[in-house]
Design an enzyme around this catalytic site. Structure first.
Site, PDB file in Angstrom:
ATOM      1  N   ASP A   1      -2.928   2.215  -6.125  1.00 51.82           N
ATOM      2  CA  ASP A   1      -1.758   2.266  -5.237  1.00 51.82           C
ATOM      3  C   ASP A   1      -1.662   1.070  -4.292  1.00 51.82           C
ATOM      4  O   ASP A   1      -0.928   1.119  -3.301  1.00 51.82           O
ATOM      5  CB  ASP A   1      -1.743   3.570  -4.443  1.00 51.82           C
ATOM      6  CG  ASP A   1      -2.655   3.517  -3.232  1.00 51.82           C
ATOM      7  OD1 ASP A   1      -3.781   3.024  -3.388  1.00 51.82           O
ATOM      8  OD2 ASP A   1      -2.238   3.950  -2.151  1.00 51.82           O
ATOM      9  N   GLU A   2      -2.390   0.006  -4.586  1.00 53.85           N
ATOM     10  CA  GLU A   2      -2.325  -1.183  -3.732  1.00 53.85           C
ATOM     11  C   GLU A   2      -2.255  -2.439  -4.585  1.00 53.85           C
ATOM     12  O   GLU A   2      -2.818  -2.498  -5.672  1.00 53.85           O
ATOM     13  CB  GLU A   2      -3.572  -1.290  -2.842  1.00 53.85           C
ATOM     14  CG  GLU A   2      -3.710  -0.178  -1.833  1.00 53.85           C
ATOM     15  CD  GLU A   2      -4.942  -0.374  -0.975  1.00 53.85           C
ATOM     16  OE1 GLU A   2      -5.360  -1.536  -0.770  1.00 53.85           O
ATOM     17  OE2 GLU A   2      -5.498   0.631  -0.513  1.00 53.85           O
TER      18      GLU A   2
ATOM     19  N   ASP B   1       0.859  -1.183   0.000  1.00 52.88           N
ATOM     20  CA  ASP B   1       0.000   0.000   0.000  1.00 52.88           C
ATOM     21  C   ASP B   1       0.898   1.236   0.000  1.00 52.88           C
ATOM     22  O   ASP B   1       1.658   1.463   0.942  1.00 52.88           O
ATOM     23  CB  ASP B   1      -0.906  -0.028   1.243  1.00 52.88           C
ATOM     24  CG  ASP B   1      -1.945   1.078   1.226  1.00 52.88           C
ATOM     25  OD1 ASP B   1      -1.804   2.026   0.426  1.00 52.88           O
ATOM     26  OD2 ASP B   1      -2.894   0.991   2.025  1.00 52.88           O
TER      27      ASP B   1
END
Ligand SMILES: [Mg+2]
Length: 408
Positions: A104-105, A10
């Site tokens: 973003d993960e 993350d």
DNA sequence: TCTGGGGTCCTAGGACCC
DNA sequence: TCTGGGGTCCTAGGACCC
């Protein structure tokens, strides 16, 4: 199922950190990344800004009130998607089993990678290091026996976190953990559970299955498993993932309107966005859903099946108009959107897929030009009447496949 | 001067059918 | 006089995620 080792990566304050990398003057200041227009919201706040209470989803006036010195930066979506791809490329060096979860993960199954790259903790440290070296960005990594625990672990320490939850530690970690900390238990579910006297995962795990079943149905069974840290879902790569089920776009208007001509101009624009994306990914719509949000935020949908699967802008637009005409607007409109339920084009019966050779060629030609020169370089007359968007990036964006954002 | 946009999945009621 | 019970499809709404 054999024991697995899953990592959840993350990125820390992703968009804001990227902007601070690009512009050193921002590094010492509270930053909030926003979309376009006066009706936009905060998409990411730097940790500095978060200390003042600035949060994702907050409107800019509220953010300014909480943190007068906050610096608003307009989103540069193309840079974010490029960065996301570079990070995924780094992950690919450690295992082929990667599931992008948002821009973003990502989850990565490293069960089979330990002989090559070392212990899970070593792999996590290597990944964090590579990401920082290649992008200058910080990340937090969680390690667990499944996705649910890995995601929880990554949330337990950030920024720059690294948390490992061993199989044998699952029970003790969950015992006193508030239920809403688990991915999948949001505000409403947590509220209902709390009202039943259930605040922690330990309490939820101890709750008789019958009670959960009668209160929550199918969800109840899942809740009980989640509270025990059980999650058998595999890390599914983009290729392995279920087909795209729907494609949609919506827009909050620069100002509320009751003018149907204006709304119809937006519908054409939205139809073109949805259809060009469907064409690009070989998808055809089977049903069209129109969403309207009134000035008071009351939001509703009206849908109709498409007579035959299509991704032709004109057909979809005309269909949207028919749905629109069936609605009697009660208030000024704040947001309008359309979504299409889709099937893979090749799954549509050839005789049912509406296709006119010359028209297909025209659409393909327009798509090609627009790919090269930007969206709406070539377009239809009425689109030009609608202008102004909030331009917020969608975190559901995927590096490949049909999920999409405006990269402009 | 309030409150984005992109998805997935589940539920529930009525229609319809056997 | 009492009055089926499933099953599936369709539609709208809502919870959840980022
Ligand atoms: Mg993040």
């Amino acid at each position: 199922m054999a024991a697995r080792t899953i990592l959840h990566i993350d990125m820390d304050a992703f968009f804001a950190s990227i902007e601070q990398r690009r512009n050193p003057a921002l590094r010492s200041r509270p930053v909030a990344v926003i979309g376009r227009g006066h009706r936009t919201v905060i998409t990411t706040a730097s940790y500095h800004a978060r200390r003042y209470g600035v949060r994702t989803g907050m409107n800019i006036y509220e953010a300014r009130r909480l943190c007068p010195q906050v610096v608003f930066v307009k989103a540069n979506n193309r840079i974010y998607t490029d960065t996301s791809r570079r990070i995924l490329a780094i992950l690919e060096g450690f295992s082929p089993k990667i599931e992008p979860f948002s821009i973003d993960e990502a989850f990565i199954d490293v069960t089979g990678s330990t002989s090559l790259f070392g212990t899970p903790r070593t792999i996590a440290l290597s990944i964090k290091k590579r990401i920082r070296e290649e992008t200058g960005l910080g990340s937090s990594v969680g390690i667990g026996p499944n996705k649910l625990m890995a995601k929880l672990a990554s949330s337990m320490q950030k920024p720059d976190g690294l948390v490992l939850i061993e199989e044998g530690e699952v029970r003790s970690v969950l015992e006193r953990l508030p239920v809403e900390r688990l991915c999948g238990i949001g505000r409403k579910l947590a509220g209902r559970l709390n009202a039943m006297g259930i605040r922690t995962c330990g309490q939820l795990a101890d709750c008789p299955a019958g009670i959960l079943k009668s209160s929550f149905g199918m969800t109840g069974e899942r809740l009980k498993l989640m509270a025990q840290g059980i999650d058998t879902s595999p890390v599914a790569s983009v290729e392995e993932q279920e087909r795209t089920r729907s494609v949609g776009h919506s827009i909050t208007l620069p100002r509320n309107t009751s003018d149907t001509k204006t709304l119809k101009a937006y519908l054409l624009r939205l139809s073109e966005k949805v259809c060009s994306r469907a064409r690009k990914h070989g998808l055809a719509g089977t049903r069209l859903i129109l969403t309207v949000r009134y000035s008071d935020f009351h939001t509703f949908t009206r849908s109709r099946p498409l007579p035959c699967p299509t991704n032709d802008t004109r057909a979809v637009y005309l269909h949207a108009l028919r749905i629109m005409d069936s609605i009697e607007l009660k208030k000024a409109v704040r947001l309008i959107g359309i979504a299409m339920d889709v099937l893979a084009r090749h799954l549509c019966q050839e005789s049912l897929f509406e296709e006119d050779r010359r028209r297909t060629d025209l659409l393909r030609a327009m798509d090609t030009v627009n790919e090269s020169f930007g969206e709406f370089t070539l377009t239809w007359g009425t689109i030009l009447e609608s202008r102004g968007e909030t331009g917020v990036i969608s975190p559901s964006w995927r590096p490949t496949g049909a999920r999409n954002i405006d990269e402009t």
